[in-house]
Design an enzyme around this catalytic site. Sequence first.
Site, PDB file in Angstrom:
ATOM      1  NE  ARG A 109      21.610 -62.287  15.499  1.00 33.34           N
ATOM      2  CZ  ARG A 109      22.240 -63.291  16.109  1.00 33.34           C
ATOM      3  NH1 ARG A 109      21.568 -64.185  16.798  1.00 33.34           N
ATOM      4  NH2 ARG A 109      23.544 -63.377  16.036  1.00 33.34           N
ATOM      5  NE  ARG A 146      27.152 -66.645  19.275  1.00 28.45           N
ATOM      6  CZ  ARG A 146      27.050 -65.575  18.481  1.00 28.45           C
ATOM      7  NH1 ARG A 146      28.125 -65.052  17.952  1.00 28.45           N
ATOM      8  NH2 ARG A 146      25.870 -65.059  18.224  1.00 28.45           N
ATOM      9  NE  ARG A 184      25.008 -62.883  20.779  1.00 30.50           N
ATOM     10  CZ  ARG A 184      25.587 -62.341  19.710  1.00 30.50           C
ATOM     11  NH1 ARG A 184      26.899 -62.317  19.606  1.00 30.50           N
ATOM     12  NH2 ARG A 184      24.861 -61.822  18.738  1.00 30.50           N
ATOM     13  NE  ARG A 241      24.073 -55.533  12.815  1.00 31.19           N
ATOM     14  CZ  ARG A 241      24.927 -56.306  13.475  1.00 31.19           C
ATOM     15  NH1 ARG A 241      26.048 -55.846  13.936  1.00 31.19           N
ATOM     16  NH2 ARG A 241      24.635 -57.564  13.673  1.00 31.19           N
ATOM     17  CE  LYS A 271      29.388 -59.543  12.440  1.00 32.90           C
ATOM     18  NZ  LYS A 271      28.494 -60.690  12.193  1.00 32.90           N
TER      19      LYS A 271
HETATM   20  P1  AP5 Z   1      31.138 -65.587  15.825  1.00 31.93           P
HETATM   21  O1  AP5 Z   1      32.575 -65.295  15.643  1.00 31.93           O
HETATM   22  O2  AP5 Z   1      30.545 -65.355  17.170  1.00 31.93           O
HETATM   23  O3  AP5 Z   1      30.280 -64.874  14.669  1.00 31.93           O
HETATM   24  P2  AP5 Z   1      29.827 -63.381  14.503  1.00 31.93           P
HETATM   25  O4  AP5 Z   1      29.923 -63.060  13.062  1.00 31.93           O
HETATM   26  O5  AP5 Z   1      30.539 -62.498  15.468  1.00 31.93           O
HETATM   27  O6  AP5 Z   1      28.293 -63.530  14.875  1.00 31.93           O
HETATM   28  P3  AP5 Z   1      27.362 -62.603  15.738  1.00 31.93           P
HETATM   29  O7  AP5 Z   1      26.148 -63.431  16.046  1.00 31.93           O
HETATM   30  O8  AP5 Z   1      28.081 -62.011  16.897  1.00 31.93           O
HETATM   31  O9  AP5 Z   1      27.004 -61.500  14.699  1.00 31.93           O
HETATM   32  P4  AP5 Z   1      25.852 -60.505  14.760  1.00 31.93           P
HETATM   33  O10 AP5 Z   1      26.241 -59.550  13.715  1.00 31.93           O
HETATM   34  O11 AP5 Z   1      24.516 -61.113  14.633  1.00 31.93           O
HETATM   35  O12 AP5 Z   1      25.879 -59.980  16.281  1.00 31.93           O
HETATM   36  P5  AP5 Z   1      26.391 -58.655  16.973  1.00 31.93           P
HETATM   37  O13 AP5 Z   1      26.858 -58.991  18.309  1.00 31.93           O
HETATM   38  O14 AP5 Z   1      27.265 -57.879  16.069  1.00 31.93           O
HETATM   39  O15 AP5 Z   1      30.913 -67.118  15.421  1.00 31.93           O
HETATM   40  C1  AP5 Z   1      29.648 -67.725  15.567  1.00 31.93           C
HETATM   41  C2  AP5 Z   1      29.803 -69.163  16.090  1.00 31.93           C
HETATM   42  O16 AP5 Z   1      30.475 -69.960  15.103  1.00 31.93           O
HETATM   43  C3  AP5 Z   1      30.665 -69.282  17.358  1.00 31.93           C
HETATM   44  O17 AP5 Z   1      30.148 -70.317  18.137  1.00 31.93           O
HETATM   45  C4  AP5 Z   1      32.057 -69.658  16.834  1.00 31.93           C
HETATM   46  O18 AP5 Z   1      32.775 -70.402  17.792  1.00 31.93           O
HETATM   47  C5  AP5 Z   1      31.735 -70.465  15.588  1.00 31.93           C
HETATM   48  N1  AP5 Z   1      32.693 -70.274  14.505  1.00 31.93           N
HETATM   49  C6  AP5 Z   1      33.252 -69.092  14.093  1.00 31.93           C
HETATM   50  N2  AP5 Z   1      34.067 -69.294  13.034  1.00 31.93           N
HETATM   51  C7  AP5 Z   1      33.996 -70.620  12.759  1.00 31.93           C
HETATM   52  C8  AP5 Z   1      34.604 -71.439  11.758  1.00 31.93           C
HETATM   53  N3  AP5 Z   1      35.443 -70.938  10.835  1.00 31.93           N
HETATM   54  N4  AP5 Z   1      34.311 -72.764  11.745  1.00 31.93           N
HETATM   55  C9  AP5 Z   1      33.468 -73.284  12.687  1.00 31.93           C
HETATM   56  N5  AP5 Z   1      32.871 -72.567  13.659  1.00 31.93           N
HETATM   57  C10 AP5 Z   1      33.125 -71.246  13.691  1.00 31.93           C
HETATM   58  O19 AP5 Z   1      25.023 -57.821  17.078  1.00 31.93           O
HETATM   59  C11 AP5 Z   1      23.976 -58.284  17.904  1.00 31.93           C
HETATM   60  C12 AP5 Z   1      22.820 -57.311  17.831  1.00 31.93           C
HETATM   61  O20 AP5 Z   1      23.216 -56.029  18.362  1.00 31.93           O
HETATM   62  C13 AP5 Z   1      22.275 -56.989  16.436  1.00 31.93           C
HETATM   63  O21 AP5 Z   1      21.361 -57.962  15.982  1.00 31.93           O
HETATM   64  C14 AP5 Z   1      21.631 -55.613  16.682  1.00 31.93           C
HETATM   65  O22 AP5 Z   1      20.402 -55.741  17.317  1.00 31.93           O
HETATM   66  C15 AP5 Z   1      22.607 -54.966  17.652  1.00 31.93           C
HETATM   67  N6  AP5 Z   1      23.660 -54.212  16.940  1.00 31.93           N
HETATM   68  C16 AP5 Z   1      24.993 -54.535  16.863  1.00 31.93           C
HETATM   69  N7  AP5 Z   1      25.652 -53.658  16.102  1.00 31.93           N
HETATM   70  C17 AP5 Z   1      24.733 -52.747  15.676  1.00 31.93           C
HETATM   71  C18 AP5 Z   1      24.803 -51.611  14.834  1.00 31.93           C
HETATM   72  N8  AP5 Z   1      25.943 -51.253  14.236  1.00 31.93           N
HETATM   73  N9  AP5 Z   1      23.657 -50.925  14.621  1.00 31.93           N
HETATM   74  C19 AP5 Z   1      22.501 -51.258  15.205  1.00 31.93           C
HETATM   75  N10 AP5 Z   1      22.367 -52.334  15.985  1.00 31.93           N
HETATM   76  C20 AP5 Z   1      23.462 -53.095  16.222  1.00 31.93           C
HETATM   77 MG    MG Z   2      29.977 -61.312  17.116  1.00 29.19          MG
END
Ligand code: AP5
Ligand code: MG
Length: 207
Positions: free
Chosen positions: A164, A120, A153, A85, A13
């Site tokens: 997660r 990552r 992270r 979410r 994402k």
């Molecule tokens: P990356 O692009 O970083 O993936 P991502 O989908 O953004 O993963 P996240 O871990 O950020 O998602 P998340 O939903 O758990 O975390 P968020 O920050 O939203 O890619 C991942 C890795 O793969 C990277 O190393 C990248 O380089 C590699 N990669 C990407 N694409 C690739 C490809 N095609 N091929 C190979 N490698 C690739 O949320 C974190 C926390 O915040 C949540 O757990 C929750 O506690 C809180 N939170 C966030 N939003 C909310 C909400 N709306 N409500 C309540 N709590 C929330």
């Molecule tokens: Mg992300």
Amino acid sequence: MKLIIFGPPGSGKGTQGARIAEKLKIKRISTGDIFRDHIKRQTELGKMADKLIIEGKLVPDDITNSMVKESVAGLDSYILDGYPRNMIQARFLEEEIAPTEKVIHLDAPEDLIIKRLVNRRVCSKCKANFNLLFMPPKSEGVCDKCGGKLIQRDDDNEDSVKKRLEVYKRQSEPVIEFYREKGVVQTFDASDPPDKVFERIMASLDV
Ligand code: AP5
Ligand code: MG
């Protein structure tokens, strides 16, 4: 254009959302990034979110909903990353903020997700994303884009990732059905290389 980029942790994402936002010249709003910024600044919200994020749990809906509403105020176009979410957030977005025009749904298998997340690395300065296995930086520990220090992270360990994924299945997957019924979802195979995924997403957007 009001977009959502949706998918399990590690589906890409952030990686794709940043590229789409840059290409379309629209704002990307990542709730995870906003919370991490609060944690860094040790605000009251940051102190509360820190524990929840490491445990893989969601930050309370009322806080998240009003934070997003404030972030998109006055904007005609944006891409939401990490929000909504669960069903409470999805209903709030559609009814109290604005209807979504398209949901870009990234799909990737669990074993690949775990591999991606534990490898990552993110830039502590500009937040650019790297991966030791799949998208390594040119020099170890240093951001290609701004020279900042690369860090891991706190929630990118196997335990947090598994939690997660559980939360995603239970609370987030129903959201995709809600949007499918509205006819605005397009699903992409996110296990392909980043350039290929990006190309397909851009081809699907009416721009
Ligand atoms: P990356 O692009 O970083 O993936 P991502 O989908 O953004 O993963 P996240 O871990 O950020 O998602 P998340 O939903 O758990 O975390 P968020 O920050 O939203 O890619 C991942 C890795 O793969 C990277 O190393 C990248 O380089 C590699 N990669 C990407 N694409 C690739 C490809 N095609 N091929 C190979 N490698 C690739 O949320 C974190 C926390 O915040 C949540 O757990 C929750 O506690 C809180 N939170 C966030 N939003 C909310 C909400 N709306 N409500 C309540 N709590 C929330
Ligand atoms: Mg992300």
